[in-house]
Design a protein around this motif. Structure first.
Motif, mmCIF file in Angstrom:
data_model
loop_
_atom_site.group_PDB
_atom_site.id
_atom_site.type_symbol
_atom_site.label_atom_id
_atom_site.label_comp_id
_atom_site.label_asym_id
_atom_site.label_seq_id
_atom_site.Cartn_x
_atom_site.Cartn_y
_atom_site.Cartn_z
ATOM 1 N N GLY A 89 5.844 1.013 -5.818
ATOM 2 C CA GLY A 89 6.390 -0.019 -6.704
ATOM 3 C C GLY A 89 5.704 -1.341 -6.439
ATOM 4 N N GLY A 90 5.340 -2.053 -7.495
ATOM 5 C CA GLY A 90 4.673 -3.348 -7.335
ATOM 6 C C GLY A 90 5.192 -4.374 -8.324
ATOM 7 N N ARG A 91 5.169 -5.644 -7.865
ATOM 8 C CA ARG A 91 5.572 -6.753 -8.744
ATOM 9 C C ARG A 91 4.464 -7.791 -8.755
ATOM 10 N N TYR A 92 4.016 -8.163 -9.958
ATOM 11 C CA TYR A 92 2.904 -9.109 -10.097
ATOM 12 C C TYR A 92 3.376 -10.547 -10.070
ATOM 13 N N HIS A 93 2.552 -11.412 -9.474
ATOM 14 C CA HIS A 93 2.811 -12.850 -9.484
ATOM 15 C C HIS A 93 2.401 -13.387 -10.849
ATOM 16 N N ALA A 94 2.751 -14.654 -11.104
ATOM 17 C CA ALA A 94 2.486 -15.251 -12.424
ATOM 18 C C ALA A 94 1.007 -15.201 -12.795
ATOM 19 N N ASN A 95 0.107 -15.288 -11.787
ATOM 20 C CA ASN A 95 -1.331 -15.295 -12.105
ATOM 21 C C ASN A 95 -1.858 -13.902 -12.444
ATOM 22 N N MET A 96 -1.025 -12.871 -12.296
ATOM 23 C CA MET A 96 -1.373 -11.478 -12.617
ATOM 24 C C MET A 96 -2.452 -10.902 -11.693
ATOM 25 N N ASP A 97 -2.927 -11.691 -10.731
ATOM 26 C CA ASP A 97 -3.983 -11.206 -9.855
ATOM 27 C C ASP A 97 -3.384 -10.713 -8.548
ATOM 28 N N GLU A 98 -2.375 -11.438 -8.089
ATOM 29 C CA GLU A 98 -1.736 -11.038 -6.822
ATOM 30 C C GLU A 98 -0.487 -10.228 -7.120
ATOM 31 N N ARG A 99 -0.138 -9.362 -6.182
ATOM 32 C CA ARG A 99 1.077 -8.577 -6.368
ATOM 33 C C ARG A 99 1.733 -8.293 -5.027
ATOM 34 N N ASP A 100 3.026 -8.052 -5.079
ATOM 35 C CA ASP A 100 3.750 -7.634 -3.879
ATOM 36 C C ASP A 100 4.048 -6.158 -4.022
ATOM 37 N N THR A 101 3.856 -5.445 -2.926
ATOM 38 C CA THR A 101 4.267 -4.040 -2.934
ATOM 39 C C THR A 101 5.760 -4.022 -2.640
ATOM 40 N N LEU A 102 6.531 -3.448 -3.545
ATOM 41 C CA LEU A 102 7.988 -3.417 -3.363
ATOM 42 C C LEU A 102 8.391 -2.237 -2.485
ATOM 43 N N TYR A 103 7.713 -1.124 -2.648
ATOM 44 C CA TYR A 103 7.948 0.029 -1.772
ATOM 45 C C TYR A 103 6.777 0.989 -1.863
ATOM 46 N N THR A 104 6.606 1.780 -0.824
ATOM 47 C CA THR A 104 5.622 2.867 -0.835
ATOM 48 C C THR A 104 6.337 4.081 -0.263
ATOM 49 N N GLU A 105 6.552 5.087 -1.087
ATOM 50 C CA GLU A 105 7.153 6.336 -0.580
ATOM 51 C C GLU A 105 6.044 7.367 -0.553
ATOM 52 N N LEU A 106 5.529 7.656 0.623
ATOM 53 C CA LEU A 106 4.395 8.574 0.707
ATOM 54 C C LEU A 106 4.752 9.983 0.244
ATOM 55 N N ASN A 107 5.947 10.439 0.595
ATOM 56 C CA ASN A 107 6.394 11.799 0.243
ATOM 57 C C ASN A 107 5.313 12.830 0.601
ATOM 58 N N VAL A 108 4.860 13.665 -0.347
ATOM 59 C CA VAL A 108 3.882 14.713 0.023
ATOM 60 C C VAL A 108 2.534 14.133 0.493
ATOM 61 N N LEU A 109 2.281 12.877 0.153
ATOM 62 C CA LEU A 109 1.016 12.251 0.576
ATOM 63 C C LEU A 109 1.003 12.022 2.095
ATOM 64 N N GLY A 110 2.191 12.024 2.697
ATOM 65 C CA GLY A 110 2.294 11.814 4.144
ATOM 66 C C GLY A 110 2.000 13.072 4.950
ATOM 67 N N GLY A 111 1.900 14.225 4.278
ATOM 68 C CA GLY A 111 1.638 15.489 4.980
ATOM 69 C C GLY A 111 0.144 15.727 5.155
ATOM 70 N N GLU A 112 -0.203 16.965 5.428
ATOM 71 C CA GLU A 112 -1.615 17.339 5.582
ATOM 72 C C GLU A 112 -2.380 17.019 4.302
ATOM 73 N N PRO A 113 -3.609 16.515 4.413
ATOM 74 C CA PRO A 113 -4.379 16.262 3.180
ATOM 75 C C PRO A 113 -4.656 17.569 2.434
ATOM 76 N N PRO A 114 -4.820 17.505 1.125
ATOM 77 C CA PRO A 114 -5.109 18.728 0.368
ATOM 78 C C PRO A 114 -6.478 19.278 0.754
#
Ligand code: AMP
Length: 306
Positions: free
Chosen positions: A82-107
């Motif tokens: 999840g991400g939220r952009y600042h007014a300039n549209m260039d910067e953003r804050d990451t609101l959350y990162t849920e790795l889920n299956v990406l956190g396991g062994e690489p494919p």
């Protein structure tokens, strides 16, 4: 030449300054990269999704002609960001990162992908990027992306990766973090010393800086009046660049002029990506529109009167 990308496929939640919000948007580095690259030729992806990834979502990638044999479905949930952009549209804050299956062994890389010549290692832990490298015995040209998290937490592995790749693409703040140098040119030169033949430093709406062992270049971004959602701009920039290079059967893909031309293609496709949420704009984009904008941009680069 066979082109393969390793990275993420996931669902994004995006908030833009107008207050508009979109949930469950198909995203991830592989998604944007492959959709952009597909305008130049075939592209294969290596990524992992969960059982909640539907056939319809797979069909979106298939619509672009993306080869999804390397998109492994595992028990568990798909990566979410999840991400939220600042007014300039260039910067953003990451609101959350849920790795889920990406956190396991690489494919694993499918056998039929192992002949790939051109490889893009999208953002992943450098240990995983190094492991992917081993799985492409025929690679001729490798470019990688990285992020601040790996620069601070896995620097030794990242430095090892830098000795094994042709090019690195990263954001200006990441270049500063990696090199300890505030000036972008000095930062890129410092990174070149670590191994790659070229470094592309992305500066959002200010374009990119290109530092190569054989020279230096810079490109503005395409001047866009309508920026709806910048998510995926960086990944589609890389997709346009690598797709263009893979579609050219030349001996030395990493040549200064070849990469410089490829950056123009990256710039143009990224300018379309940001015109809508997710893959929305790329799904309706016609080849002719792409060529027209490319032509207009190239014309813009030749300053009349000089
Ligand atoms: P970009 O805007 O080109 O920098 O890339 C945005 C995409 O990166 C989004 O679609 C996200 O799903 C994906 N993304 C964000 N954080 C990560 C992460 N830690 N690992 C892999 N992919 C990510």
């Amino acid at each position: 030449m066979p082109l393969v990308v390793t990275g993420s496929v996931g669902f994004d939640s995006i908030e833009v300054p107008s207050g508009e919000k979109r949930e469950h948007v198909l995203g991830g580095s592989c998604t944007y990269f492959s959709a952009a690259a597909s305008f130049h030729g075939p592209v294969r992806i290596v990524a992992v999704v969960g059982k909640d990834f539907t056939d319809e979502q797979r069909a979106v990638l298939a619509h672009f002609g993306v080869d999804t044999k390397g998109l492994e479905a595992r028990d568990g949930k798909t990566f979410r960001w999840g991400g939220r952009y600042h007014a300039n549209m260039d910067e953003r804050d990451t609101l959350y990162t849920e790795l889920n299956v990406l956190g396991g062994e690489p494919p694993r890389v499918p056998e039929e992908y192992k002949d790939a010549d051109v490889v893009f290692l999208a953002n992943n832990p450098p240990r995983v990027q190094l492991d992917f490298l081993e799985q492409f015995p025929h690679k001729r040209f490798v470019v990688a992306d990285t992020m601040d998290l790996w620069i601070t937490t896995a620097r030794a592995e990242l430095e090892q990766l830098l000795t094994r790749i042709d090019g690195l693409v990263l954001n200006y703040d990441e270049a500063e973090l990696l090199s300890g140098k505030q000036n972008t040119v000095a930062a890129a030169r410092d990174i070149l010393e670590k191994g790659p033949r070229f470094v592309v430093v992305k500066k959002g709406e200010h374009g990119c800086l290109f530092v190569h062992r054989e020279g230096i270049g810079a490109l503005p971004a395409y001047p866009s009046e309508r920026v709806v959602d910048p998510t995926g701009a960086g990944d589609s920039f890389a997709g346009g660049m690598m797709g263009f290079l893979a579609s050219h059967d030349v001996d030395d893909l990493g040549r200064f002029d070849a990469v410089y031309a490829a950056l123009v293609h990256g710039t143009i496709i990224a300018s379309f990506t940001i015109e809508d949420f997710g893959l929305g704009r790329l799904q309706t984009l016609k080849r002719q529109e792409l060529l027209e904008r490319l032509e207009a941009f190239v014309k813009m680069l030749r300053v009349p009167g000089l």
